[in-house]
Scaffold this motif. Structure first.
Motif, PDB file in Angstrom:
ATOM      1  N   VAL A 112       0.840  -1.208   0.000  1.00 13.57           N
ATOM      2  CA  VAL A 112       0.000   0.000   0.000  1.00 13.57           C
ATOM      3  C   VAL A 112       0.872   1.255   0.000  1.00 13.57           C
ATOM      4  O   VAL A 112       0.642   2.182  -0.784  1.00 13.57           O
ATOM      5  N   TRP A 113       1.863   1.302   0.879  1.00 16.18           N
ATOM      6  CA  TRP A 113       2.748   2.463   0.917  1.00 16.18           C
ATOM      7  C   TRP A 113       3.468   2.651  -0.410  1.00 16.18           C
ATOM      8  O   TRP A 113       3.662   3.786  -0.861  1.00 16.18           O
ATOM      9  N   SER A 114       3.858   1.572  -1.036  1.00 20.72           N
ATOM     10  CA  SER A 114       4.547   1.671  -2.325  1.00 20.72           C
ATOM     11  C   SER A 114       3.643   2.295  -3.375  1.00 20.72           C
ATOM     12  O   SER A 114       4.077   3.144  -4.164  1.00 20.72           O
ATOM     13  N   VAL A 115       2.374   1.904  -3.381  1.00 26.51           N
ATOM     14  CA  VAL A 115       1.418   2.490  -4.332  1.00 26.51           C
ATOM     15  C   VAL A 115       1.315   3.989  -4.104  1.00 26.51           C
ATOM     16  O   VAL A 115       1.299   4.786  -5.043  1.00 26.51           O
ATOM     17  N   VAL A 116       1.265   4.393  -2.851  1.00 22.94           N
ATOM     18  CA  VAL A 116       1.107   5.813  -2.516  1.00 22.94           C
ATOM     19  C   VAL A 116       2.378   6.605  -2.819  1.00 22.94           C
ATOM     20  O   VAL A 116       2.318   7.710  -3.362  1.00 22.94           O
ATOM     21  N   LEU A 117       3.524   6.055  -2.492  1.00 23.33           N
ATOM     22  CA  LEU A 117       4.767   6.816  -2.607  1.00 23.33           C
ATOM     23  C   LEU A 117       5.359   6.876  -4.009  1.00 23.33           C
ATOM     24  O   LEU A 117       5.998   7.860  -4.366  1.00 23.33           O
TER      25      LEU A 117
END
Length: 175
Positions: A112-117
């Protein structure tokens, strides 16, 4: 007019949820529907996220998920955005609770963080490759957060955050 539109949207989405789960037409009560609309404070994205969360087949319990959303009533006296962020927080708490394996929860948050960042939109396969995960891992994890992140229909499609406020929530923005 906005409240009428929201009421129509809520009724239509709940009708679909009742059909998917073979639930009697008496669910939810009119009072519960009104609470959902009240909690939205005019933010349609709140209702859209709440409805996706309640309908989530992975959660398998629309009654419980509706109650999770309704429990927010009165807990946030701040801005409508505070209610939306609280809903995002509830989405993650429910997913982490549903998946008690801490390693899986960490992997979910990595995805999830990878998608956002990442500034570039990636396919699930590209995300798996970039993060060194087994093929299908990103898809499996992101399916559990479909109320806030949209998976592509095709293998070459890109993952998309449904609303920018979700990225703001994760990044701690108060705007």
């Amino acid at each position: 007019i906005l409240e009428q539109d929201m009421a129509i949207y809520v009724e239509e989405r709940l009708k679909a949820i009742r059909k998917d789960y073979s639930i009697d037409e008496s669910w939810p009560t009119d009072a519960e529907k009104q609470k959902l609309i009240f909690l939205a404070h005019g933010l349609f994205i709140f209702l859209a996220t709440a409805m996706r969360f309640i309908a989530d087949k992975n959660g398998r319990n629309p009654w419980k998920r509706l109650n999770i959303v309704l429990q927010m009533l009165g807990t946030h006296k701040g801005s409508p955005v505070a209610h939306l962020y609280s809903l995002y927080d509830d989405v993650f708490k429910a997913i982490i609770t549903d998946d008690a394996d801490s390693e899986m929860a960490e992997e979910l948050m990595l995805v999830v963080w990878s998608v956002v960042l990442f500034q570039e939109q990636l396919s699930p396969l590209a995300l798996d490759t970039l993060l060194g995960l087994h093929p299908g891992t990103a898809t499996r994890h992101l399916a559990s957060v479909h109320s806030v992140i949209s998976l592509p229909q095709s293998s070459d499609g890109v993952i998309q955050i449904i609303h920018p406020s979700f990225a703001d929530f994760l990044l701690g923005s108060t705007n």
